[in-house]
Design an enzyme around this catalytic site. Structure first.
Site, short mmCIF file in Angstrom:
data_model
loop_
_atom_site.label_atom_id
_atom_site.label_comp_id
_atom_site.label_asym_id
_atom_site.label_seq_id
_atom_site.Cartn_x
_atom_site.Cartn_y
_atom_site.Cartn_z
N ASN A 89 33.82 54.04 27.96
CA ASN A 89 33.76 54.64 29.30
C ASN A 89 34.93 55.55 29.60
OD1 ASN A 89 35.44 52.37 29.22
ND2 ASN A 89 35.24 52.01 31.41
N ARG A 117 66.93 28.50 50.95
CA ARG A 117 66.70 27.49 49.91
C ARG A 117 65.52 27.85 49.00
NH1 ARG A 117 66.73 22.72 54.25
NH2 ARG A 117 66.57 24.52 55.62
#
Ligand code: UD1
Ligand code: CA
Length: 557
Positions: free
Chosen positions: A479, A105
């Protein structure tokens, strides 16, 4: 939150009186397969656990660390209970969690027990409840997605063992699959469906006490629902005793109207479990071996079945679909909110915050609406968390203020800091005491030293920033060169002017200044001024000839 001693229910007091005799040492063949339980009441317990049912410690289970919930009295305890050795002895209680099913379900690729609710997989909540209740050992029956479920349970705990159910032929079959694991266990088995995320340890303790007090070979936990659809109904005889459980798909109209449901929580004397259960057949709507058939089998043998009706249905309802998953989450978040408020935390709107079970928050902290605080997060005292912020696995020091709409993950923030609005601390960011980041600042793997500030619009990645540094608006650590990440080091008392690009790897030494608009590619010496922008020049009178106004012929006045 502090440890509190609470008045013990009658059953617990009775048994602690008896427990002055030395605990019986149970030597069983099961100990060859399962790690032996620690000698309860004497051995140091891992943090967060409580003495077990078989504890000889005089405290019984009265001391529940961190529990805001008082123990509920368990109703009449028969004073004329036979004082046989078995009844009087502190028998070992083992937990058996059924977790081999899939759960159709849920409409999911994944077993319903793997779905996360309030920060933990469904099945993990059940394991934590048995742990909190102090059972000595827990056996988990796995089958569907066994490896994933095993991981969700956590296989590092020596008190947890696994049984395997190859084909999922029903809850009764799941229990039978664990028979070998329980072989030689002479005591009660607390059997639990694996889909009960809102179950509290205190309820299990109350239930086990109830079971003992009623001296029935089997007790089950029930609750009453106005809409009992989908659940097994508890059928009682005229005298009010439970005679059997009928599953939704097997029930007739009368039976379907019954509002008392079976919650999938049972306490069974191990001697009344396997032999009778083997009589259960697959002759039912689902073609499964139902654990619930055990009730009728025992009743037909003339044995007693006790039923403990739990007043708070939301706590003992199995999760079958996404709607019930959300409801369980709501119950868990609400419970956490209440515990925090009792412990001195202000929640402006307790229904709108989502705080996971293991989170801690110091007193006089204030949480604004719409906040999520998840996972392994720990907040100090006097912390404020602003509207719409999300913190995960993050530590915050005392007196820190997080303004609205911040996202923080796996980061560490010191005391007296200020963050936001709209700041983003990605994993491995650290802010030391009194540091500040303002709106649209993103940090990643970056340490911002004590008293340093980045107040507006910056990206600080793979950077080490010392104390009392000032990072101007628009500063970017470049970076990434497309292949590798590089570090930027900014030492104490550095001033970075606005709109600076720091092309890593690069180091700005102590006390240096970087002029606004610079692109820094080389290390800057201490106390130097670095400038790397194009020098400004002026072309006198240029606009009088070349501006649009001039070109349209109107001319400047
Ligand atoms: C079960 C009960 C029902 C009760 C309801 C409460 C039975 C026959 N019915 O129904 O009376 O009202 O729980 O929620 O027990 N599992 C296995 N192996 C299997 C089948 C199931 O390990 O072969 C596990 C599941 O993973 C789950 C638990 O048993 O954790 C219960 O299974 P589920 O299918 O949810 O039971 P229900 O049909 O809801
Ligand atoms: Ca089922």
């Amino acid at each position: 939150m502090k440890k509190k001693t609470r008045p013990r229910p009658r059953a617990a007091r009775r048994s602690s009186k008896r427990s002055t005799r030395p605990a019986a040492v149970t030597v069983s063949r099961a100990s060859a397969r399962l790690p032996p339980p620690p000698p309860m009441g004497t051995a140091p317990r891992p943090a967060g656990t409580v003495p077990g049912y078989n504890s000889t410690a005089p405290t019984g289970h009265a001391a529940i660390p961190n529990s805001p919930y008082p123990l509920r009295p368990v109703g009449p305890v028969p004073e004329d209970r036979p004082q046989t050795a078995r009844a009087a002895g502190r028998r070992e209680t083992l937990a058996l969690i059924l977790a081999a099913g899939l759960g159709k379900r849920m409409q999911s690729r994944w077993s319903k027990l793997l779905h996360s609710v309030a920060g933990r997989p469904v099945v993990r909540h059940v394991v934590e409840a048995t742990r909190g209740a102090g059972v000595s050992r827990t056996v988990v029956v796995i089958g569907n997605q066994a490896d994933e479920v095993r991981r969700a349970v956590g296989d590092h705990d020596k008190r947890i063992a696994f049984a395997f159910q190859k084909d999922q032929l029903g809850t009764g079959h799941a229990v039978l699959s664990a028979e070998r694991m329980l072989h030689g266990h002479d005591g009660d088995v607390l059997i639990l469906n694996g889909d009960l995320p809102a179950l509290r340890p205190e309820t299990l303790m109350t239930f086990v006490d109830y079971h003992r007090a009623h001296a029935a070979p089997l007790s089950l936990l029930t609750t009453v629902l106005t809409d009992p659809r989908g659940y097994g109904r508890v059928i009682r005889n005229y005298g009010g005793d439970v005679s059997r459980i009928v599953e939704d798909g097997d029930a007739n109209a009368d039976e379907r109207a019954t509002q008392e449901i079976n919650c999938g929580i049972y306490c069974v004397d191990s001697r009344a479990l396997f032999r009778p259960l083997r009589q259960a057949t697959r002759n039912n709507a689902q073609g499964e071996i139902y654990l619930t058939d055990l009730i009728e089998i025992l009743r037909k043998e003339g044995r007693k079945v006790a039923a403990y009706r739990h007043p708070e249905a939301h706590e003992v309802l199995g999760v079958n679909d996404r709607r019930e998953l959300a409801e369980a989450g709501r119950a868990l978040y609400r419970r956490k909110a209440e515990a925090l408020m009792r412990a001195g935390v202000t929640l402006v709107d307790p229904d709108s915050v989502y705080i996971d079970a293991q989170v801690t928050i110091g007193r006089d902290s204030l949480i604004e609406p719409g906040v999520m605080i998840l996972g392994d997060s720990h907040l100090g005292e006097d912390v404020r968390v602003g509207l719409g912020s999300r913190l995960a696995d993050t530590t915050i020091g005392d007196g820190t203020e997080i303004l609205a709409y911040c996202v923080l993950g796996s980061s560490k923030v010191g005391r007296g800091c200020r963050i936001g609005p709209f700041s983003h601390l990605r994993p491995d960011s650290a802010m030391e005491d009194e540091a500040r980041v303002g709106n649209f600042v993103e940090m990643k793997k970056t340490r911002l030293g004590r008293g340093s500030k980045a107040s507006h619009l910056a990206y600080l990645g793979d950077a080490e920033i010392g104390r009392d540094a000032n990072i101007g608006a628009g500063t970017i650590t470049c970076n990434y060169d497309g292949v590798a990440k590089h570090r930027t080091i900014i030492e104490d008392e550095v001033f970075i002017g606005s709109d600076t690009q720091l092309v890593a790897p690069v180091r700005i030494r102590r006390g240096a200044f970087v002029g606004a608009g610079s692109t820094i590619t080389k290390d800057v010496p201490p106390y130097a001024l670095a400038l790397s922008r194009v020098r400004q020049e002026h072309k006198e009178g240029w606009a009088k000839k070349h501006s649009p106004l001039a070109r349209r012929g109107d001319g400047h006045k």
